[in-house]
Design an enzyme around this catalytic site. Structure first.
Site, PDB file in Angstrom:
ATOM      1  N   HIS A 217      -9.504   2.242   6.476  1.00 19.71           N
ATOM      2  CA  HIS A 217      -8.534   2.697   5.467  1.00 19.71           C
ATOM      3  C   HIS A 217      -7.661   3.770   6.078  1.00 19.71           C
ATOM      4  CE1 HIS A 217     -12.360   1.580   3.479  1.00 19.71           C
ATOM      5  NE2 HIS A 217     -11.559   0.891   2.685  1.00 19.71           N
ATOM      6  N   GLY A 400      -3.026   8.063  -8.241  1.00 14.64           N
ATOM      7  CA  GLY A 400      -2.139   7.833  -9.383  1.00 14.64           C
ATOM      8  C   GLY A 400      -2.346   6.456  -9.991  1.00 14.64           C
ATOM      9  N   GLY A 402      -4.885   4.469  -9.652  1.00 15.87           N
ATOM     10  CA  GLY A 402      -6.253   4.334 -10.164  1.00 15.87           C
ATOM     11  C   GLY A 402      -6.364   4.954 -11.559  1.00 15.87           C
TER      12      GLY A 402
HETATM   13  O1  LIG Z   1     -11.884   1.684  -0.183  1.00 17.80           O
HETATM   14  C1  LIG Z   1     -13.007   1.351  -0.403  1.00 17.80           C
HETATM   15  C2  LIG Z   1     -13.950   2.240  -1.078  1.00 17.80           C
HETATM   16  O2  LIG Z   1     -13.259   3.446  -1.123  1.00 17.80           O
HETATM   17  P1  LIG Z   1     -13.500   4.610  -2.129  1.00 17.80           P
HETATM   18  O3  LIG Z   1     -12.308   5.486  -1.919  1.00 17.80           O
HETATM   19  O4  LIG Z   1     -14.759   5.243  -1.674  1.00 17.80           O
HETATM   20  O5  LIG Z   1     -13.545   4.019  -3.517  1.00 17.80           O
HETATM   21  C3  LIG Z   1     -13.382   0.039  -0.064  1.00 17.80           C
HETATM   22  O6  LIG Z   1     -12.299  -0.640   0.476  1.00 17.80           O
HETATM   23  C4  LIG Z   1     -14.531  -0.102   0.850  1.00 17.80           C
HETATM   24  O7  LIG Z   1     -15.376  -0.921   0.151  1.00 17.80           O
END
Ligand SMILES: O=C(COP(=O)(O)O)[C@@H](O)CO
Ligand SMILES: Nc1ncnc2c1ncn2[C@@H]1O[C@H](COP(=O)(O)OP(=O)(O)O)[C@@H](O)[C@H]1O
Length: 580
Positions: A217, A400, A402
């Protein structure tokens, strides 16, 4: 960049629709994700995997015979909600208990853990093994904190084969833990990725440079070099992975390893094969025997250009499970036995729960709570871009959207509850459930819990008093503290705790709710701004600690804004009461 999409906010759902339509031979859609389309042997352990979308073939492409029984599929780069995980696990369960397995990310841990607790409470034996194969993401001393990347596949594959062999849950867990300990990965990236509809890349790598150890990410890696030749990259990969042998492996020479060379999104298979030629040569020169290697896309990071190498250090048991047949949309090995296809009955249909009776005073309070939720929605809508911008400084830029997904679902559920005659307690409970289910990620789980706790304190029996509101906020604070952050960690806790303390002390001193809430909201907004001076210790922002100095925490900022929006609703209601 992503060119083909309709509504960016619908991208993940539409992608799952298309994936299921194209792969009906293997998978069926359920609330929250997919499960196998074939009947599983009764009494076998169900392996449920999952995570954010954007990593295909992880996670839906790995569901099928010999691999996962189900996958919970979150939004892009955001973990699925606990409701999604629970729903997929319920549908996948065939009487032998459930193993939850996924990459070690904060949001995933939070939501899968909650799902596990709910499943256990309803009598489904459930265990968890997180995948921690990325050696760049923490030292050996802290290897339990490492992120999961392409090593997901070796852990899922061997756990599933152990289940197929009839191992009970404890034994499947043992195999999965051993597979995780013996799986090590190392990745590099040449460019970042852009999510659908975004004008800006989520993260970047300078032109002509290679980020060493960057996460899937965009989590920062351990260094940067010029882009090497294919052979030089193979040398870096092999040298890095041979420098850290797993527990139980004394020396590399003489060992048998499964090898995964993984493309992260936009590196060509042809390039991977050129790299692999050298990897294979180097491993053999080091005295290793390569067993059933895989070269291709196994866990990706949207359109990121990059690659990772995984070594899976086999013993006899793991080798047998690695070599066992599998038949999933994106991973096939050998020939599986024919299994009965299930019909298309919709699994885990969401049963609308009836609204419990409420007193007229609590129904009246529910109208105020609904107005407050609408005000929260307006605030989130107005600030969605700014919240995303703040989150992108050190997080993944999705705070935002989310929050928007969560509050939209909460308002819709609250409206249903209101129309059904709900009291304030039930309305908040339904809104919280919808918020966490739809938003997923870290903040979804946090807000879901907070609203549910507030709802329990307000009940459906009587009009909330200023004391029960303060007690409800204190209960919501306790619920959030359960997730492990403390004041000073640079999270929403840095706002919630002083907000709740201020509210309680004003009310204890005799203030009315309007005055007490307004004063507490001022405290909250100031506390949110003050998080700019803190270093993050939780969640996605933790590895980006120094980048975040000078910028407030996203979750703290949204909470500050929300307390102020609710203050206005409380004040308006008090004015209306005085006037009537
Ligand atoms: O991004 C993921 C989980 O991220 P969080 O920010 O911890 O929710 C995901 O793609 C990996 O499963
Ligand atoms: N353990 C925790 N307790 C309280 N708040 C947390 C915790 N971990 C993270 N947070 C909050 O969650 C916010 C991140 O939410 P969001 O970006 O929506 O989730 P995700 O990281 O899953 O994308 C952070 O800004 C922080 O305020």
């Amino acid at each position: 960049m992503t060119r083909l999409f309709n509504e960016p906010s619908e991208f993940a759902d539409e992608m799952i629709d298309g994936f299921v339509a194209a792969n009906q031979r293997w998978v069926r859609r359920v609330h929250g994700g997919v499960v196998r389309a074939t009947r599983s042997t009764p009494g076998r352990v169900a392996l449920v995997v999952g995570g954010g979308s954007g990593h295909y073939p992880a996670f839906g492409g790995l569901v099928g015979q010999g691999l996962a029984h189900g996958a919970a599929l979150g939004n892009l780069f955001a973990s699925p909600s606990w409701q999604q995980v629970r729903s997929v696990a319920r549908s996948a369960h065939s009487g032998g208990g459930v193993l939850l397995s996924y990459g070690n990310y904060a949001g995933d841990v939070l939501n899968f853990d909650q799902a596990q607790a709910k499943l256990v409470a309803e009598g489904i034996e459930t265990r968890t093994v997180t995948v921690t194969d990325d050696i760049s993401s923490a030292s050996v001393a802290e290897k339990h904190k490492r992120r999961g990347i392409a090593g997901d596949l070796t852990v899922f594959k061997t756990a599933a084969a152990a289940s197929d062999a009839g191992y009970p849950l404890d034994e499947v867990v043992r195999v999965a833990e051993k597979a995780n300990e013996r799986t090590r990965s190392f990745g590099v990236a040449f460019s970042g990725c852009s999510l659908p509809g975004s004008d800006e890349p989520l993260f970047t790598v300078p032109e002509g440079r290679m980020a060493v150890g960057m996460g899937i990410h965009g989590e920062p890696g351990i260094g940067e070099t010029d882009v090497p030749t294919a052979n030089e990259l193979a040398e870096l990969f092999v040298a890095s992975l041979l420098a850290e042998l797993p527990d139980g492996v004394e020396e590399a020479r003489g060992q048998r390893v499964a090898v995964l060379l993984n493309g992260l999104g936009s590196v060509k298979y042809e390039e991977l094969f050129v790299v692999y030629a050298k990897v294979d040569q180097l491993l053999r020169e080091a005295g290793l025997t390569v067993v059933e290697p895989e070269v291709g896309e196994l866990v990706t990071s949207f359109d990121m250009a990059g690659a990772s190498l995984t070594l899976f250090w086999l013993d006899d048991e793991l080798e047998g499970f690695w070599a066992a047949p599998a038949d999933a949309p994106a991973f096939k090995k050998g020939a599986v036995d024919a299994a009965e296809r299930l019909d298309d009955t919709v699994l885990e249909a969401l049963v609308a729960e009836s609204i419990p009776p409420a007193s007229p005073e609590s129904q009246e309070a529910a109208r105020t709570v609904f107005a407050a939720l609408e005000a929260v929605k307006t605030t989130v809508d107005e600030n969605v871009d700014e919240l995303g911008r703040i989150d992108a400084v050190a997080g993944d830029g999705d705070h935002g959207i989310g929050m928007q997904r969560g509050v939209n679902a909460a308002v819709a559920a609250a409206l249903d509850a209101l129309q059904g005659g709900a009291g304030a307690g039930t309305l908040l409970d339904r809104a919280g459930d919808a918020w966490s289910d739809r938003a997923g990620g870290t903040s979804g789980a946090l807000w879901g819990s907070a609203l549910a706790s507030l709802g329990s304190a307000l009940t459906d029996d009587a009009a909330p008093s200023r004391r029960s509101v303060a007690a409800g906020v204190a209960a919501a604070t306790d619920a959030i503290l359960e997730f492990g952050a403390t004041v000073g960690d640079k999270t929403m806790v840095d706002v919630l705790v002083p907000f709740s303390d201020s509210l309680t002390s004003s009310i204890d001193a005799g203030a009315d709710l309007t005055t007490a809430w307004a004063a507490a909201a001022d405290v909250a907004v100031a506390a949110a701004a003050a998080t700019a001076d803190l270093m993050p210790k939780m969640g996605r922002a933790r590895p980006h600690a120094e980048k975040s100095l000078g910028t407030p925490d996203a979750g703290a900022t949204s909470l500050g804004l929300i307390t102020r929006a609710v203050a206005d609703v409380i004040a308006a209601r008090a004015d209306a009461h005085r006037a009537s």
